[in-house]
Design a protein around this motif. Structure first.
Motif, PDB file in Angstrom:
ATOM      1  N   ARG A 126     -11.727  -1.333  10.741  1.00  0.00           N
ATOM      2  CA  ARG A 126     -12.004  -1.675   9.351  1.00  0.00           C
ATOM      3  C   ARG A 126     -10.931  -2.644   8.841  1.00  0.00           C
ATOM      4  O   ARG A 126     -10.159  -2.332   7.941  1.00  0.00           O
ATOM      5  CB  ARG A 126     -12.015  -0.424   8.485  1.00  0.00           C
ATOM      6  CG  ARG A 126     -13.309   0.369   8.533  1.00  0.00           C
ATOM      7  CD  ARG A 126     -14.429  -0.366   7.764  1.00  0.00           C
ATOM      8  NE  ARG A 126     -15.594   0.479   7.569  1.00  0.00           N
ATOM      9  CZ  ARG A 126     -16.623   0.530   8.405  1.00  0.00           C
ATOM     10  NH1 ARG A 126     -16.596  -0.209   9.509  1.00  0.00           N
ATOM     11  NH2 ARG A 126     -17.661   1.299   8.155  1.00  0.00           N
ATOM     12  N   PRO A 127     -10.864  -3.845   9.391  1.00  0.00           N
ATOM     13  CA  PRO A 127      -9.828  -4.793   8.965  1.00  0.00           C
ATOM     14  C   PRO A 127     -10.147  -5.414   7.610  1.00  0.00           C
ATOM     15  O   PRO A 127     -11.304  -5.482   7.202  1.00  0.00           O
ATOM     16  CB  PRO A 127      -9.859  -5.850  10.075  1.00  0.00           C
ATOM     17  CG  PRO A 127     -11.280  -5.831  10.544  1.00  0.00           C
ATOM     18  CD  PRO A 127     -11.723  -4.395  10.459  1.00  0.00           C
ATOM     19  N   GLY A 128      -9.108  -5.852   6.946  1.00  0.00           N
ATOM     20  CA  GLY A 128      -9.279  -6.638   5.732  1.00  0.00           C
ATOM     21  C   GLY A 128      -9.520  -5.856   4.468  1.00  0.00           C
ATOM     22  O   GLY A 128      -9.768  -6.444   3.411  1.00  0.00           O
ATOM     23  N   LEU A 129      -9.431  -4.519   4.499  1.00  0.00           N
ATOM     24  CA  LEU A 129      -9.644  -3.735   3.293  1.00  0.00           C
ATOM     25  C   LEU A 129      -8.448  -3.879   2.349  1.00  0.00           C
ATOM     26  O   LEU A 129      -7.299  -3.850   2.773  1.00  0.00           O
ATOM     27  CB  LEU A 129      -9.856  -2.262   3.634  1.00  0.00           C
ATOM     28  CG  LEU A 129     -11.215  -1.890   4.224  1.00  0.00           C
ATOM     29  CD1 LEU A 129     -11.210  -0.439   4.696  1.00  0.00           C
ATOM     30  CD2 LEU A 129     -12.328  -2.110   3.217  1.00  0.00           C
ATOM     31  N   LYS A 130      -8.729  -4.002   1.078  1.00  0.00           N
ATOM     32  CA  LYS A 130      -7.681  -4.046   0.061  1.00  0.00           C
ATOM     33  C   LYS A 130      -7.527  -2.641  -0.529  1.00  0.00           C
ATOM     34  O   LYS A 130      -8.498  -2.029  -0.966  1.00  0.00           O
ATOM     35  CB  LYS A 130      -8.035  -5.053  -1.036  1.00  0.00           C
ATOM     36  CG  LYS A 130      -8.195  -6.481  -0.544  1.00  0.00           C
ATOM     37  CD  LYS A 130      -8.229  -7.472  -1.688  1.00  0.00           C
ATOM     38  CE  LYS A 130      -9.450  -7.304  -2.581  1.00  0.00           C
ATOM     39  NZ  LYS A 130     -10.675  -7.778  -1.935  1.00  0.00           N
ATOM     40  N   VAL A 131      -6.279  -2.149  -0.554  1.00  0.00           N
ATOM     41  CA  VAL A 131      -6.006  -0.790  -1.012  1.00  0.00           C
ATOM     42  C   VAL A 131      -4.909  -0.842  -2.068  1.00  0.00           C
ATOM     43  O   VAL A 131      -3.877  -1.492  -1.877  1.00  0.00           O
ATOM     44  CB  VAL A 131      -5.571   0.130   0.152  1.00  0.00           C
ATOM     45  CG1 VAL A 131      -5.457   1.568  -0.329  1.00  0.00           C
ATOM     46  CG2 VAL A 131      -6.542   0.023   1.324  1.00  0.00           C
ATOM     47  N   PHE A 132      -5.120  -0.143  -3.178  1.00  0.00           N
ATOM     48  CA  PHE A 132      -4.138  -0.137  -4.270  1.00  0.00           C
ATOM     49  C   PHE A 132      -3.927   1.300  -4.737  1.00  0.00           C
ATOM     50  O   PHE A 132      -4.864   2.098  -4.799  1.00  0.00           O
ATOM     51  CB  PHE A 132      -4.621  -0.992  -5.444  1.00  0.00           C
ATOM     52  CG  PHE A 132      -3.581  -1.231  -6.499  1.00  0.00           C
ATOM     53  CD1 PHE A 132      -2.766  -2.348  -6.446  1.00  0.00           C
ATOM     54  CD2 PHE A 132      -3.413  -0.338  -7.549  1.00  0.00           C
ATOM     55  CE1 PHE A 132      -1.796  -2.570  -7.411  1.00  0.00           C
ATOM     56  CE2 PHE A 132      -2.449  -0.539  -8.518  1.00  0.00           C
ATOM     57  CZ  PHE A 132      -1.640  -1.668  -8.453  1.00  0.00           C
ATOM     58  N   ASN A 133      -2.671   1.623  -5.082  1.00  0.00           N
ATOM     59  CA  ASN A 133      -2.312   2.951  -5.567  1.00  0.00           C
ATOM     60  C   ASN A 133      -2.067   2.875  -7.074  1.00  0.00           C
ATOM     61  O   ASN A 133      -1.073   2.315  -7.523  1.00  0.00           O
ATOM     62  CB  ASN A 133      -1.063   3.461  -4.846  1.00  0.00           C
ATOM     63  CG  ASN A 133      -0.823   4.938  -5.085  1.00  0.00           C
ATOM     64  OD1 ASN A 133      -1.085   5.465  -6.154  1.00  0.00           O
ATOM     65  ND2 ASN A 133      -0.314   5.620  -4.068  1.00  0.00           N
ATOM     66  N   PHE A 134      -3.000   3.434  -7.855  1.00  0.00           N
ATOM     67  CA  PHE A 134      -2.922   3.387  -9.319  1.00  0.00           C
ATOM     68  C   PHE A 134      -2.500   4.745  -9.877  1.00  0.00           C
ATOM     69  O   PHE A 134      -2.926   5.146 -10.954  1.00  0.00           O
ATOM     70  CB  PHE A 134      -4.287   2.976  -9.880  1.00  0.00           C
ATOM     71  CG  PHE A 134      -4.259   2.536 -11.326  1.00  0.00           C
ATOM     72  CD1 PHE A 134      -3.078   2.288 -11.992  1.00  0.00           C
ATOM     73  CD2 PHE A 134      -5.442   2.378 -12.015  1.00  0.00           C
ATOM     74  CE1 PHE A 134      -3.064   1.882 -13.318  1.00  0.00           C
ATOM     75  CE2 PHE A 134      -5.455   1.978 -13.338  1.00  0.00           C
ATOM     76  CZ  PHE A 134      -4.259   1.731 -13.999  1.00  0.00           C
ATOM     77  N   SER A 135      -1.655   5.461  -9.139  1.00  0.00           N
ATOM     78  CA  SER A 135      -1.223   6.792  -9.561  1.00  0.00           C
ATOM     79  C   SER A 135      -0.152   6.697 -10.640  1.00  0.00           C
ATOM     80  O   SER A 135       0.579   5.708 -10.730  1.00  0.00           O
ATOM     81  CB  SER A 135      -0.696   7.578  -8.363  1.00  0.00           C
ATOM     82  OG  SER A 135      -1.689   7.694  -7.369  1.00  0.00           O
ATOM     83  N   VAL A 136      -0.055   7.758 -11.437  1.00  0.00           N
ATOM     84  CA  VAL A 136       0.879   7.808 -12.560  1.00  0.00           C
ATOM     85  C   VAL A 136       1.556   9.171 -12.580  1.00  0.00           C
ATOM     86  O   VAL A 136       0.889  10.201 -12.425  1.00  0.00           O
ATOM     87  CB  VAL A 136       0.134   7.584 -13.895  1.00  0.00           C
ATOM     88  CG1 VAL A 136       1.099   7.711 -15.068  1.00  0.00           C
ATOM     89  CG2 VAL A 136      -0.561   6.227 -13.908  1.00  0.00           C
ATOM     90  N   ASN A 137       2.868   9.184 -12.769  1.00  0.00           N
ATOM     91  CA  ASN A 137       3.574  10.463 -12.807  1.00  0.00           C
ATOM     92  C   ASN A 137       3.068  11.320 -13.965  1.00  0.00           C
ATOM     93  O   ASN A 137       2.833  10.841 -15.068  1.00  0.00           O
ATOM     94  CB  ASN A 137       5.087  10.254 -12.922  1.00  0.00           C
ATOM     95  CG  ASN A 137       5.474   9.508 -14.177  1.00  0.00           C
ATOM     96  OD1 ASN A 137       4.870   8.501 -14.534  1.00  0.00           O
ATOM     97  ND2 ASN A 137       6.503   9.982 -14.859  1.00  0.00           N
TER      98      ASN A 137
END
Length: 552
Positions: free
Chosen positions: A210-221
């Motif tokens: 699964r190449p090329g996937l964009k992943v972002f972490n939008f977590s908040v304390n």
């Protein structure tokens, strides 16, 4: 709680600013202005920077004249002299700099000085001196960046009363503006913020087809189910939503009996009031009308060591699935003798492009500059839809906490939990007296918020994966272990009824203290291990990249 972790972040100036050099090289445009001792600008600065080889620069064809230099040969320019000229320019301009644009230009000149000083070949008698000068120049670069941040214009601002939410929101909007919405979005509390590494997940998925996937972490304390519901349903525009959501957290965020201070402060914030009026935060769409200087970086030489140094950063980790990762924290620009590290993928400085420089966003909570609002906006009913009016995120000072978050929203913590020393500095609190477990109740407002998210993602055909993150044996006393069992049974039941996926990792590594920063939060090694486990889960059908735009 997460502010206690700041003391563990001890990244050096050199590691924190190396990304600026490479990024600025990729973003600087050209005007007719040329710095001293530079030839005509290259048609492609980016390709030149990616292909350059500092280890052999000036080492081949030393007697060729400038007229005979071609794309396949080394330039005649003397790297040391070029560096000194740029450093002199930067120092002179710094004496009179009094605006953001001035300090942007000072920073850009220091980047050039660093790049040319780096180009002094390893065999040169000036190399040892050049290495020291690079370190000095990098410190000057950091100072000029700080000055640029300090001289930014102050505008009327508004926030969501959560430093991390403000920071993460601005970064996410900037990410979407740069590369589009992520294919996979990670949400949750501080446990997810430092417990799932987007870059490692992307790399592991690429290795599994699964190449090329964009992943972002939008977590908040401090995020609870109510906060995640707010983020996904109210804060983000429909066009900014991902193809898949990974919600990584644990039972604490689902206890309706506890005081949800984070959500309450968000609801009472000015930003929330504007959302109720139908006004969502957005970044300005137009690039600033600034013509940058035209700079020329050292050109590539015959060998390809520099290109190899860049590509080697992405090599996969070796060892078993749960083995201690071989961490590629620093890669040198040259082979064995380099001065500048290419990247530290786990303790990086966050940069924004402005004018001719790549500047770190500086200190304080994120604020939002507002367009004028209609007089009756406050009395309008909630319109949770985007409108034409925009909230412009003002560039502002960055505190140390936000500085530790990388370009994909992930906070890498390097410390290791040691129970023999951990409780010397802080008192042990059992689950019976832990406010996160107070009046334990898996129904109520948090359950309502969770059901709302499940219905929301299902209606939009966005797969939802809930990951119950690992905990240590020390943390799982009788009270907490009972709560975990109740939570696990409840989530397993809901996953069958409502169609989302549930993955329970809560007791995956109860004795692997080397994977934890404290009893309930993973460190960067634990985050890598979790990311690799998720990528290896064959029952999860990961999406295919929606676009060819890469997040780097």
């Amino acid at each position: 709680m997460i502010r206690r972790y700041i003391a563990s972040i001890s990244t050096s100036i050199l590691k924190r600013t190396c990304a600026a050099t490479a990024l600025l090289a990729f973003t600087l445009g050209c005007s007719s202005t040329k710095p001293p001792n530079t030839a005509a600008p290259s048609s492609s600065i980016e390709s030149a920077v990616l292909a350059q080889s500092p280890t052999s620069l000036l080492a081949r064809n030393p007697n060729k004249s400038k007229k005979s230099v071609s794309a396949a040969s080394c330039p005649q320019n003397d790297g040391f002299t070029e560096a000194v000229n740029f450093a002199t320019q930067a120092s002179n301009l710094a004496q009179s700099a009094n605006s953001k644009q001035d300090w942007d230009e000072v920073a850009a000149l220091w980047v050039q000085a660093v790049a040319w000083m780096q180009a002094v070949p390893p065999g040169s008698p000036r190399r040892a001196f050049a290495e020291k000068k690079v370190i000095e120049y990098m410190r000057n670069l950091v100072y000029s960046q700080q000055q640029a941040g300090a001289t930014r214009s102050q505008a009327s601002t508004v926030s969501f009363s959560s430093d991390l939410l403000n920071e993460q929101l601005e970064l996410y909007l900037s990410y979407v503006a740069a590369v589009g919405p992520p294919d996979v979005l990670i949400v949750g509390s501080s446990r997810a913020l430092q417990g799932v590494d987007p870059k490692q997940l992307k790399q592991s998925l690429a290795q599994r087809g699964r190449p090329g996937l964009k992943v972002f972490n939008f977590s908040v304390n401090g995020a609870t189910a109510q906060v995640v519901d707010f983020q996904l349903r109210r804060l983000l525009k429909p066009g900014h939503l991902p193809q898949m959501i990974v919600w990584a957290d644990g039972v604490r965020g689902f206890n309706s009996g506890r005081d949800d201070r984070t959500f309450n402060s968000i609801v009472d914030s000015e930003g929330s009031q504007l959302l109720a009026a139908g006004i969502r935060p957005e970044l300005e769409l137009d690039e600033p009308n600034v013509i940058p200087q035209c700079y020329r970086f050292p050109q590539p030489c015959a060998n390809n060591n520099f290109r190899k140094a860049f590509t080697s950063v992405d090599r996969p980790f070796r060892g078993g699935q749960e083995a201690q990762p071989l961490f590629p924290t620093i890669k040198s620009l040259s082979s064995g003798t380099g001065i500048l590290p290419v990247a530290d993928t786990h303790a990086t400085l966050k940069f924004l492009s402005s004018g001719t420089g790549i500047l770190p966003v500086a200190e304080n909570a994120a604020k939002y500059q507002l367009k004028p609002i209609a007089a009756n906006a406050a009395t309008q009913k909630a319109q949770l839809i985007p409108v034409s009016r925009r909230i412009t995120v003002a560039i502002r000072q960055l505190n140390q906490l936000a500085d530790s978050i990388d370009s994909n929203g992930f906070m890498a913590i390097s410390g290791t939990y040691n129970p023999n020393t951990y409780y010397r500095e802080r008192a042990y609190v059992s689950g019976q007296y832990d406010r996160d477990y107070e009046n334990f109740n898996l129904g109520g407002k948090q359950a309502t918020a969770f059901n709302s998210v499940v219905a929301f993602t299902k209606a939009r055909k966005i797969p939802l994966i809930f990951v119950n993150l690992p905990l240590t044996n020390d943390y799982l006393d009788g009270t907490r272990l009972w709560a975990e069992q109740q939570f696990r049974q409840r989530m397993q039941q809901l996953s069958r009824q409502k169609g989302f996926a549930f993955r329970d990792l809560s007791q995956r590594w109860p004795g692997r203290n080397d994977y934890f920063f404290d009893p309930s939060h993973l460190n960067r090694f634990g985050a890598i291990a979790v990311s690799r486990l998720l990528a290896a889960d064959s029952s999860i059908i990961w999406p295919r990249p929606k676009s060819s735009r890469s997040d780097g």
